[in-house]
Every structure is written in structure tokens, then in C-alpha cells.
Design a protein around this motif. Structure first.
Motif, PDB file in Angstrom:
ATOM      1  N   ASP A 198     -16.306   3.565   0.262  1.00 30.49           N
ATOM      2  CA  ASP A 198     -17.585   3.712   0.971  1.00 30.49           C
ATOM      3  C   ASP A 198     -18.201   2.358   1.317  1.00 30.49           C
ATOM      4  O   ASP A 198     -18.745   2.177   2.412  1.00 30.49           O
ATOM      5  N   ARG A 199     -18.118   1.403   0.398  1.00 31.72           N
ATOM      6  CA  ARG A 199     -18.660   0.063   0.678  1.00 31.72           C
ATOM      7  C   ARG A 199     -17.897  -0.624   1.809  1.00 31.72           C
ATOM      8  O   ARG A 199     -18.489  -1.272   2.672  1.00 31.72           O
ATOM      9  N   ILE A 200     -16.564  -0.495   1.782  1.00 31.14           N
ATOM     10  CA  ILE A 200     -15.751  -1.088   2.852  1.00 31.14           C
ATOM     11  C   ILE A 200     -16.064  -0.396   4.174  1.00 31.14           C
ATOM     12  O   ILE A 200     -16.182  -1.040   5.215  1.00 31.14           O
ATOM     13  N   ARG A 201     -16.229   0.918   4.151  1.00 29.33           N
ATOM     14  CA  ARG A 201     -16.553   1.678   5.356  1.00 29.33           C
ATOM     15  C   ARG A 201     -17.873   1.228   5.962  1.00 29.33           C
ATOM     16  O   ARG A 201     -17.998   1.071   7.178  1.00 29.33           O
ATOM     17  N   GLU A 202     -18.882   0.967   5.112  1.00 23.63           N
ATOM     18  CA  GLU A 202     -20.175   0.485   5.607  1.00 23.63           C
ATOM     19  C   GLU A 202     -20.046  -0.865   6.301  1.00 23.63           C
ATOM     20  O   GLU A 202     -20.719  -1.128   7.289  1.00 23.63           O
ATOM     21  N   ARG A 203     -19.182  -1.726   5.773  1.00 22.42           N
ATOM     22  CA  ARG A 203     -19.020  -3.072   6.338  1.00 22.42           C
ATOM     23  C   ARG A 203     -18.150  -3.106   7.585  1.00 22.42           C
ATOM     24  O   ARG A 203     -18.359  -3.932   8.452  1.00 22.42           O
ATOM     25  N   THR A 204     -17.135  -2.225   7.635  1.00 23.85           N
ATOM     26  CA  THR A 204     -16.151  -2.319   8.710  1.00 23.85           C
ATOM     27  C   THR A 204     -16.271  -1.232   9.763  1.00 23.85           C
ATOM     28  O   THR A 204     -15.824  -1.421  10.891  1.00 23.85           O
ATOM     29  N   GLY A 205     -16.803  -0.090   9.395  1.00 21.11           N
ATOM     30  CA  GLY A 205     -16.855   1.040  10.312  1.00 21.11           C
ATOM     31  C   GLY A 205     -15.550   1.824  10.363  1.00 21.11           C
ATOM     32  O   GLY A 205     -15.437   2.794  11.108  1.00 21.11           O
ATOM     33  N   PHE A 206     -14.553   1.425   9.570  1.00 21.59           N
ATOM     34  CA  PHE A 206     -13.288   2.166   9.519  1.00 21.59           C
ATOM     35  C   PHE A 206     -13.516   3.505   8.822  1.00 21.59           C
ATOM     36  O   PHE A 206     -14.423   3.652   8.003  1.00 21.59           O
ATOM     37  N   SER A 207     -12.648   4.453   9.117  1.00 21.31           N
ATOM     38  CA  SER A 207     -12.755   5.765   8.467  1.00 21.31           C
ATOM     39  C   SER A 207     -12.306   5.661   7.010  1.00 21.31           C
ATOM     40  O   SER A 207     -11.547   4.763   6.638  1.00 21.31           O
ATOM     41  N   ARG A 208     -12.781   6.613   6.210  1.00 23.00           N
ATOM     42  CA  ARG A 208     -12.374   6.654   4.796  1.00 23.00           C
ATOM     43  C   ARG A 208     -10.861   6.791   4.686  1.00 23.00           C
ATOM     44  O   ARG A 208     -10.241   6.168   3.835  1.00 23.00           O
ATOM     45  N   ARG A 209     -10.272   7.625   5.530  1.00 19.31           N
ATOM     46  CA  ARG A 209      -8.824   7.845   5.484  1.00 19.31           C
ATOM     47  C   ARG A 209      -8.068   6.550   5.773  1.00 19.31           C
ATOM     48  O   ARG A 209      -7.093   6.234   5.098  1.00 19.31           O
ATOM     49  N   THR A 210      -8.513   5.786   6.765  1.00 16.30           N
ATOM     50  CA  THR A 210      -7.856   4.521   7.106  1.00 16.30           C
ATOM     51  C   THR A 210      -7.933   3.543   5.941  1.00 16.30           C
ATOM     52  O   THR A 210      -6.938   2.920   5.562  1.00 16.30           O
ATOM     53  N   ILE A 211      -9.102   3.419   5.344  1.00 13.55           N
ATOM     54  CA  ILE A 211      -9.292   2.494   4.224  1.00 13.55           C
ATOM     55  C   ILE A 211      -8.439   2.928   3.032  1.00 13.55           C
ATOM     56  O   ILE A 211      -7.775   2.108   2.402  1.00 13.55           O
ATOM     57  N   LYS A 212      -8.434   4.237   2.736  1.00 16.12           N
ATOM     58  CA  LYS A 212      -7.620   4.729   1.622  1.00 16.12           C
ATOM     59  C   LYS A 212      -6.144   4.458   1.877  1.00 16.12           C
ATOM     60  O   LYS A 212      -5.422   4.038   0.966  1.00 16.12           O
ATOM     61  N   ASN A 213      -5.686   4.650   3.100  1.00 10.45           N
ATOM     62  CA  ASN A 213      -4.291   4.362   3.434  1.00 10.45           C
ATOM     63  C   ASN A 213      -3.963   2.888   3.223  1.00 10.45           C
ATOM     64  O   ASN A 213      -2.887   2.548   2.732  1.00 10.45           O
ATOM     65  N   ILE A 214      -4.887   2.002   3.583  1.00  8.75           N
ATOM     66  CA  ILE A 214      -4.672   0.564   3.390  1.00  8.75           C
ATOM     67  C   ILE A 214      -4.603   0.232   1.901  1.00  8.75           C
ATOM     68  O   ILE A 214      -3.708  -0.493   1.460  1.00  8.75           O
ATOM     69  N   LEU A 215      -5.532   0.764   1.112  1.00 11.95           N
ATOM     70  CA  LEU A 215      -5.527   0.503  -0.333  1.00 11.95           C
ATOM     71  C   LEU A 215      -4.274   1.079  -0.996  1.00 11.95           C
ATOM     72  O   LEU A 215      -3.651   0.411  -1.829  1.00 11.95           O
ATOM     73  N   ASP A 216      -3.889   2.290  -0.608  1.00 15.28           N
ATOM     74  CA  ASP A 216      -2.683   2.900  -1.174  1.00 15.28           C
ATOM     75  C   ASP A 216      -1.438   2.107  -0.794  1.00 15.28           C
ATOM     76  O   ASP A 216      -0.531   1.924  -1.612  1.00 15.28           O
ATOM     77  N   SER A 217      -1.392   1.629   0.451  1.00 17.27           N
ATOM     78  CA  SER A 217      -0.247   0.831   0.894  1.00 17.27           C
ATOM     79  C   SER A 217      -0.179  -0.494   0.156  1.00 17.27           C
ATOM     80  O   SER A 217       0.907  -0.962  -0.211  1.00 17.27           O
ATOM     81  N   THR A 218      -1.326  -1.112  -0.097  1.00 13.26           N
ATOM     82  CA  THR A 218      -1.368  -2.361  -0.851  1.00 13.26           C
ATOM     83  C   THR A 218      -0.835  -2.138  -2.261  1.00 13.26           C
ATOM     84  O   THR A 218      -0.023  -2.922  -2.764  1.00 13.26           O
ATOM     85  N   ARG A 219      -1.259  -1.070  -2.894  1.00  9.45           N
ATOM     86  CA  ARG A 219      -0.766  -0.735  -4.233  1.00  9.45           C
ATOM     87  C   ARG A 219       0.742  -0.490  -4.205  1.00  9.45           C
ATOM     88  O   ARG A 219       1.474  -0.965  -5.076  1.00  9.45           O
ATOM     89  N   ALA A 220       1.214   0.232  -3.205  1.00 12.01           N
ATOM     90  CA  ALA A 220       2.642   0.535  -3.099  1.00 12.01           C
ATOM     91  C   ALA A 220       3.464  -0.746  -2.929  1.00 12.01           C
ATOM     92  O   ALA A 220       4.543  -0.876  -3.518  1.00 12.01           O
ATOM     93  N   VAL A 221       2.955  -1.696  -2.156  1.00 11.69           N
ATOM     94  CA  VAL A 221       3.659  -2.971  -1.979  1.00 11.69           C
ATOM     95  C   VAL A 221       3.721  -3.730  -3.299  1.00 11.69           C
ATOM     96  O   VAL A 221       4.754  -4.296  -3.656  1.00 11.69           O
ATOM     97  N   LEU A 222       2.621  -3.743  -4.050  1.00 12.80           N
ATOM     98  CA  LEU A 222       2.606  -4.403  -5.362  1.00 12.80           C
ATOM     99  C   LEU A 222       3.628  -3.773  -6.300  1.00 12.80           C
ATOM    100  O   LEU A 222       4.389  -4.476  -6.967  1.00 12.80           O
ATOM    101  N   VAL A 223       3.660  -2.450  -6.356  1.00 10.65           N
ATOM    102  CA  VAL A 223       4.605  -1.746  -7.239  1.00 10.65           C
ATOM    103  C   VAL A 223       6.033  -2.026  -6.791  1.00 10.65           C
ATOM    104  O   VAL A 223       6.912  -2.329  -7.618  1.00 10.65           O
ATOM    105  N   GLU A 224       6.282  -1.957  -5.489  1.00 16.42           N
ATOM    106  CA  GLU A 224       7.625  -2.226  -4.962  1.00 16.42           C
ATOM    107  C   GLU A 224       8.077  -3.643  -5.298  1.00 16.42           C
ATOM    108  O   GLU A 224       9.209  -3.868  -5.723  1.00 16.42           O
ATOM    109  N   GLU A 225       7.179  -4.596  -5.132  1.00 16.22           N
ATOM    110  CA  GLU A 225       7.507  -5.991  -5.438  1.00 16.22           C
ATOM    111  C   GLU A 225       7.807  -6.157  -6.925  1.00 16.22           C
ATOM    112  O   GLU A 225       8.742  -6.860  -7.309  1.00 16.22           O
ATOM    113  N   ALA A 226       7.028  -5.497  -7.765  1.00 16.98           N
ATOM    114  CA  ALA A 226       7.257  -5.582  -9.211  1.00 16.98           C
ATOM    115  C   ALA A 226       8.607  -4.973  -9.579  1.00 16.98           C
ATOM    116  O   ALA A 226       9.334  -5.513 -10.419  1.00 16.98           O
TER     117      ALA A 226
END
Length: 104
Positions: free
Chosen positions: A16-44
Motif C-alpha cells: 500500500d505504501r509503494i502504491r501511494e508513492r508510485t501509482g502502480f496497482s497492488r497486483r503489479t507491486i506484489k508481482n515485483i516483490l514476489d519476483s525479487t524473492r524468487a530471484v533471491l531464492v534461485e540465486e541461493a
């Protein structure tokens, strides 16, 4: 033991805080955060004993991934030797400038 957190910020509040600052949808932001986590796990998971990987998440915040090799330890319950499997150790670091910005 560390101090118990008396305030928790959950993923929805962060989104919600990121959405207020960027105007991106919740779904878009969640996809970005989930993808970031997935990259970290994959790298590990891809980190080998010869690697020490530094993953710079964003300016001022980074993670170091390194492998702790398989080793022998003593089981304190019955004083026998056990084999502890190899694992990936994850350490998080915050830069001095990031800490300074938080304390302004």
C-alpha cells in the motif's frame, strides 16, 4: 535473544505504501516483490561451495550468500558424531549511508 518487535509492518502495508508513492496497482507491486524473492531464492540455490555471492537488493541493502560445507559435529544428547549437511548461509548488510538516512 533479541528484543521482541512491538510493531510489525506486513506485506500488504508495504504494498500500500509503494502504491501511494508510485501509482502502480497492488497486483503489479506484489508481482515485483514476489519476483525479487524468487530471484533471491534461485540465486541461493545455485550458490556452490566455490561461490560467495553478493546480491545488492537496492542501494544500501545487500545480502551475502555463502555455502557452509558438510561437517561432523557431536550430538550433545548421546555424545555421538553426526554429519551436518551443507547449507547456504545468508547475511544481510545495510550501508552506513542507509543507516544514516534512517536516523535523520
Amino acid at each position: 535473544m533479541g528484543a521482541k518487535a512491538n510493531k510489525r509492518v506486513n506485506q500488504r502495508e508495504v504494498i500500500d505504501r509503494i502504491r501511494e508513492r508510485t501509482g502502480f496497482s497492488r497486483r503489479t507491486i506484489k508481482n515485483i516483490l514476489d519476483s525479487t524473492r524468487a530471484v533471491l531464492v534461485e540465486e541461493a540455490q545455485e550458490t556452490t561451495a566455490e561461490d560467495v555471492t553478493q546480491f545488492i537488493l537496492f542501494d544500501g541493502v545487500s545480502f551475502i550468500l555463502s555455502v557452509v560445507p558438510e561437517r561432523e559435529r557431536r550430538d550433545p544428547r548421546n555424545n555421538t558424531h553426526i554429519t551436518v549437511p551443507a547449507s547456504v548461509k545468508v547475511k544481510g548488510y545495510f550501508s552506513y549511508s542507509f543507516k544514516q538516512e534512517i536516523n535523520e
